[in-house]
Motif scaffolding. Structure first.
Motif, mmCIF file in Angstrom:
data_model
loop_
_atom_site.group_PDB
_atom_site.id
_atom_site.type_symbol
_atom_site.label_atom_id
_atom_site.label_comp_id
_atom_site.label_asym_id
_atom_site.label_seq_id
_atom_site.Cartn_x
_atom_site.Cartn_y
_atom_site.Cartn_z
ATOM 1 N N VAL A 210 0.851 -1.185 0.000
ATOM 2 C CA VAL A 210 0.000 0.000 0.000
ATOM 3 C C VAL A 210 0.888 1.236 0.000
ATOM 4 N N ASN A 211 0.453 2.232 -0.729
ATOM 5 C CA ASN A 211 1.138 3.528 -0.762
ATOM 6 C C ASN A 211 2.490 3.516 -1.503
ATOM 7 N N ALA A 212 2.811 2.420 -2.168
ATOM 8 C CA ALA A 212 4.110 2.340 -2.833
ATOM 9 C C ALA A 212 4.209 3.289 -4.027
ATOM 10 N N GLY A 213 3.048 3.731 -4.519
ATOM 11 C CA GLY A 213 3.073 4.640 -5.666
ATOM 12 C C GLY A 213 2.639 3.968 -6.956
ATOM 13 N N LYS A 214 1.890 2.879 -6.852
ATOM 14 C CA LYS A 214 1.450 2.129 -8.038
ATOM 15 C C LYS A 214 0.499 2.955 -8.906
ATOM 16 N N SER A 215 -0.490 3.565 -8.264
ATOM 17 C CA SER A 215 -1.472 4.337 -9.031
ATOM 18 C C SER A 215 -0.814 5.563 -9.662
ATOM 19 N N ILE A 228 -6.968 7.038 -8.787
ATOM 20 C CA ILE A 228 -6.932 8.001 -7.686
ATOM 21 C C ILE A 228 -5.669 7.780 -6.858
ATOM 22 N N VAL A 229 -4.993 8.881 -6.594
ATOM 23 C CA VAL A 229 -3.760 8.844 -5.811
ATOM 24 C C VAL A 229 -4.000 9.579 -4.506
ATOM 25 N N ALA A 230 -3.576 8.990 -3.389
ATOM 26 C CA ALA A 230 -3.705 9.694 -2.114
ATOM 27 C C ALA A 230 -2.645 9.205 -1.144
ATOM 28 N N ALA A 231 -2.347 10.055 -0.175
ATOM 29 C CA ALA A 231 -1.312 9.732 0.805
ATOM 30 C C ALA A 231 -1.749 8.618 1.749
ATOM 31 N N SER A 232 -3.064 8.389 1.805
ATOM 32 C CA SER A 232 -3.523 7.351 2.730
ATOM 33 C C SER A 232 -3.352 5.963 2.118
ATOM 34 N N PRO A 233 -2.845 5.017 2.912
ATOM 35 C CA PRO A 233 -2.671 3.664 2.381
ATOM 36 C C PRO A 233 -4.023 3.006 2.106
ATOM 37 N N GLY A 234 -4.100 2.187 1.068
ATOM 38 C CA GLY A 234 -5.350 1.494 0.750
ATOM 39 C C GLY A 234 -6.273 2.341 -0.114
ATOM 40 N N THR A 235 -5.703 3.255 -0.899
ATOM 41 C CA THR A 235 -6.522 4.119 -1.757
ATOM 42 C C THR A 235 -7.199 3.304 -2.858
ATOM 43 N N THR A 236 -6.415 2.468 -3.518
ATOM 44 C CA THR A 236 -6.983 1.638 -4.570
ATOM 45 C C THR A 236 -7.551 0.382 -3.924
ATOM 46 N N ARG A 237 -8.869 0.211 -4.059
ATOM 47 C CA ARG A 237 -9.498 -0.917 -3.368
ATOM 48 C C ARG A 237 -9.924 -1.999 -4.349
ATOM 49 N N ALA A 257 -4.955 -3.184 -5.838
ATOM 50 C CA ALA A 257 -5.005 -2.722 -4.455
ATOM 51 C C ALA A 257 -3.698 -3.137 -3.785
ATOM 52 N N GLY A 258 -3.103 -2.226 -3.020
ATOM 53 C CA GLY A 258 -1.815 -2.499 -2.398
ATOM 54 C C GLY A 258 -1.898 -3.571 -1.320
ATOM 55 N N MET A 259 -0.766 -4.254 -1.115
ATOM 56 C CA MET A 259 -0.699 -5.298 -0.089
ATOM 57 C C MET A 259 -0.377 -4.654 1.262
ATOM 58 N N SER A 313 10.104 3.141 -6.666
ATOM 59 C CA SER A 313 9.314 4.335 -6.970
ATOM 60 C C SER A 313 9.829 5.542 -6.180
ATOM 61 N N LYS A 314 9.275 6.692 -6.482
ATOM 62 C CA LYS A 314 9.557 7.946 -5.750
ATOM 63 C C LYS A 314 11.049 8.252 -5.693
ATOM 64 N N ALA A 315 11.736 7.993 -6.813
ATOM 65 C CA ALA A 315 13.186 8.201 -6.847
ATOM 66 C C ALA A 315 13.557 9.663 -6.599
ATOM 67 N N ASP A 316 12.598 10.576 -6.835
ATOM 68 C CA ASP A 316 12.876 12.008 -6.576
ATOM 69 C C ASP A 316 13.099 12.281 -5.099
ATOM 70 N N LEU A 317 12.658 11.361 -4.243
ATOM 71 C CA LEU A 317 12.852 11.548 -2.800
ATOM 72 C C LEU A 317 14.194 10.978 -2.334
ATOM 73 N N GLY A 318 14.966 10.470 -3.282
ATOM 74 C CA GLY A 318 16.265 9.882 -2.923
ATOM 75 C C GLY A 318 16.213 8.379 -3.045
ATOM 76 N N THR A 327 12.407 4.931 -10.586
ATOM 77 C CA THR A 327 11.431 5.726 -11.339
ATOM 78 C C THR A 327 10.848 6.803 -10.445
ATOM 79 N N SER A 328 10.289 7.814 -11.078
ATOM 80 C CA SER A 328 9.553 8.809 -10.323
ATOM 81 C C SER A 328 8.330 9.235 -11.113
ATOM 82 N N ALA A 329 7.175 9.159 -10.474
ATOM 83 C CA ALA A 329 5.945 9.602 -11.127
ATOM 84 C C ALA A 329 5.920 11.118 -11.189
ATOM 85 N N VAL A 330 6.728 11.757 -10.333
ATOM 86 C CA VAL A 330 6.742 13.219 -10.275
ATOM 87 C C VAL A 330 7.622 13.802 -11.382
ATOM 88 N N THR A 331 8.842 13.296 -11.514
ATOM 89 C CA THR A 331 9.747 13.855 -12.526
ATOM 90 C C THR A 331 9.704 13.077 -13.844
HETATM 91 N N1 LIG Z 1 7.484 12.376 -4.288
HETATM 92 C C1 LIG Z 1 6.782 11.438 -4.859
HETATM 93 N N2 LIG Z 1 5.646 11.011 -4.298
HETATM 94 C C2 LIG Z 1 4.951 10.032 -4.902
HETATM 95 C C3 LIG Z 1 5.393 9.437 -6.103
HETATM 96 N N3 LIG Z 1 4.524 8.474 -6.449
HETATM 97 C C4 LIG Z 1 3.543 8.474 -5.515
HETATM 98 N N4 LIG Z 1 3.807 9.420 -4.573
HETATM 99 C C5 LIG Z 1 2.963 9.693 -3.407
HETATM 100 O O1 LIG Z 1 2.791 8.499 -2.660
HETATM 101 C C6 LIG Z 1 1.467 8.421 -2.137
HETATM 102 C C7 LIG Z 1 0.817 7.126 -2.552
HETATM 103 O O2 LIG Z 1 0.684 7.120 -3.957
HETATM 104 P P1 LIG Z 1 -0.329 6.170 -4.713
HETATM 105 O O3 LIG Z 1 -0.011 6.268 -6.150
HETATM 106 O O4 LIG Z 1 -1.705 6.414 -4.286
HETATM 107 O O5 LIG Z 1 0.155 4.766 -4.175
HETATM 108 P P2 LIG Z 1 -0.524 3.353 -4.347
HETATM 109 O O6 LIG Z 1 0.568 2.366 -4.379
HETATM 110 O O7 LIG Z 1 -1.442 3.370 -5.493
HETATM 111 O O8 LIG Z 1 -1.323 3.194 -3.003
HETATM 112 P P3 LIG Z 1 -2.573 2.272 -2.641
HETATM 113 O O9 LIG Z 1 -3.578 2.388 -3.721
HETATM 114 O O10 LIG Z 1 -3.053 2.821 -1.367
HETATM 115 O O11 LIG Z 1 -2.048 0.892 -2.481
HETATM 116 C C8 LIG Z 1 0.750 9.652 -2.635
HETATM 117 O O12 LIG Z 1 0.787 10.618 -1.628
HETATM 118 C C9 LIG Z 1 1.555 10.092 -3.825
HETATM 119 O O13 LIG Z 1 1.486 11.487 -4.064
HETATM 120 C C10 LIG Z 1 6.641 9.902 -6.672
HETATM 121 O O14 LIG Z 1 7.115 9.429 -7.700
HETATM 122 N N5 LIG Z 1 7.282 10.896 -5.997
#
Ligand SMILES: Nc1nc2c(ncn2[C@@H]2O[C@H](COP(=O)(O)OP(=O)(O)OP(=O)(O)O)[C@@H](O)[C@H]2O)c(=O)[nH]1
Ligand SMILES: [Mg+2]
Length: 426
Positions: A210-215, A228-237, A257-259, A313-318, A327-331
């Motif tokens: 959950v929250n790994a950044g899949k969506s 839908i993307v959100a900071a809360s874990p379990g967004t994708t159901r 849906a995240g594990m 994921s989220k490579a922009d955060l280090g 990878t980074s969904a942001v950059t």
């Molecule tokens: N900085 C940064 N934040 C990211 C990136 N990808 C996702 N996030 C943040 O991580 C959080 C979770 O992202 P989601 O894409 O909803 O993650 P998910 O794996 O789909 O989560 P679930 O559906 O809950 O399992 C959100 O707050 C996003 O904004 C990224 O590449 N960089």
């Protein structure tokens, strides 16, 4: 029946032209006539273009008549009801093409390619299907079959004259040819992954904690906000699918849906659990599984074999220096490489342009494997000095398999399977 500007009622068989002529109230031939189609009671139904093609100069090889009316399900249903009232029957799926095959207008490979043309989900799949519709694979199969038969004739010719054995040079040529034929069939059988992927597209599942950044990754990969993307874990159901095209290949991305970690208090609720369950089926059948990890240690305890791509994921955060594609969904970093790696994991040749023939269906693949195995057995029989009869038997089987590839001597069951996937009216 979808909505379209033009709708065509096509009739095939000995009664086709008579029925169409009755509906139009006029004689029909290859030249196009405009007129009113009328019901059996004589009421005007629709103004249509009508023409007839006499056997064997038609798609099915039978008498064919076509009524081109205005589109629209209601309008077409009325036209269809009229021809049925006059003795026509609604076609089975693929029945027109099947008749074309049975009447020798089309070989089975071309019929399968036709299905590919209709269902092409990308430009590249259309090109591949059109190449096979043009007879590319059929030509290759015919050539391999005739070469196999030549070698067979060479070997059988000696069976009746045991004293007249193959000379050393002749034996060398025969051996070389059988090895070459086996190699070519093996190559074609191996091309199936590529052919299937290009023709039918591939499915790619995104899995992870959950929250790994899949969506977020899915949205970045398709270039629009699908999930839908959100900071809360379990967004994708539930799981969700998005279709896109990479390297000319249709790609269905599946967000799941995240594990959960499994720790106390972190169990999925009922809805999420059901969503996970549904998603798992899609993951199991996916061509490639992308495991997304944002740094938290995560392992779902499953092995995806060689169809897995590990992504950080989220490579922009280090980074954390793990051996995974960053990878980074942001950059947008790493996304192009992710696409390339996925495509190659799915067995798709990176570069197009090779004009080679590809097998694209399970049927074609199965038959090609039989041909290859028989040829490999012939090679083995030659190497181990078995009698010529054994070699001949294998070669005959290989030739039969290659003939089946083109649809010669295939049974009803095979035809049923091929044409069941066609839509009605084709
Ligand atoms: N900085 C940064 N934040 C990211 C990136 N990808 C996702 N996030 C943040 O991580 C959080 C979770 O992202 P989601 O894409 O909803 O993650 P998910 O794996 O789909 O989560 P679930 O559906 O809950 O399992 C959100 O707050 C996003 O904004 C990224 O590449 N960089
Ligand atoms: Mg999500």
């Amino acid at each position: 029946m979808g909505v379209g500007g033009v709708g065509i009622v096509r009739l095939s068989g000995p009664q086709a032209v008579t029925i169409a002529e009755a509906v139009m109230g006029t004689a029909l031939d290859r030249s196009v006539r405009v007129g009113w189609a009328r019901s059996v009671e004589g009421d005007r139904l629709d103004q249509v273009l009508a023409f007839a093609m006499r056997a064997p100069a038609s798609f099915t090889g039978e008498d064919v008549a076509e009524l081109h009316g205005h589109g629209g399900p209601q309008n077409l249903a009325a036209l269809l009801a009229t021809v049925v009232a006059r003795g026509a029957r609604i076609a089975e799926p693929g029945e027109f093409t099947r008749r074309a095959v049975l009447n020798g207008k089309l070989d089975l490979l071309r019929a399968e390619a036709l299905l590919g043309v209709i269902h092409a989900g990308s430009e590249r799949s259309l090109r591949l299907a059109q190449a096979n519709l043009g007879g590319k694979l059929g030509e290759v199969a015919a050539e391999l079959e005739s070469r196999t038969l030549s070698v067979l004739a060479e070997i059988e010719g000696r069976i009746d004259f045991p004293d007249d054995d193959l000379g050393i040079e002749e034996a060398r040529i025969v051996d070389h040819e059988i090895v070459e034929l086996a190699r070519r069939c093996d190559e074609l059988a191996h091309g199936f992954r590529h052919g299937r992927a290009v023709q039918h597209g591939i499915t790619v599942a995104l899995v992870g904690a959950v929250n790994a950044g899949k969506s977020s990754l899915l949205n970045a990969l398709v270039g629009s906000e699908r999930a839908i993307v959100a900071a809360s874990p379990g967004t994708t159901r539930d799981y969700l699918e998005a279709v896109t095209v990479w390297n000319g290949v249709a790609v269905t991305l599946i967000d799941t849906a995240g594990m959960r970690s499994g720790a106390a208090g972190d169990a999925p609720d009922e809805v999420e659990a059901r969503g996970i369950e549904l998603g798992e089926k899609r993951v199991a059948s996916a061509d490639v599984v992308v495991v997304v990890n944002d740094g938290e240690p995560w392992n779902d305890g499953r092995r995806y074999g060689d169809r897995v791509l590990l992504v950080r994921s989220k490579a922009d955060l280090g980074g954390d220096g793990r051996p995974a594609l960053a990878t980074s969904a942001v950059t947008g970093a790493g996304l192009d490489e992710l696409k390339q790696r996925v495509i190659s994991l799915a067995g798709v040749a990176a570069r197009e342009g090779s004009e080679d023939a590809f097998v694209t269906t399970e049927r074609q693949h199965g038959v090609m494997i039989s041909a290859r195995d028989a040829l490999a057995a012939a090679v083995a029989a030659r190497t181990t000095g078995r009698v010529a009869e054994v070699v001949a038997l294998e070669l005959r089987q290989a030739a039969a398999a290659l003939a089946q590839l083109r649809g010669n001597e295939v049974g009803e069951r095979v035809l049923d399977e091929v044409f069941a996937r066609f839509c009605i009216g084709k």
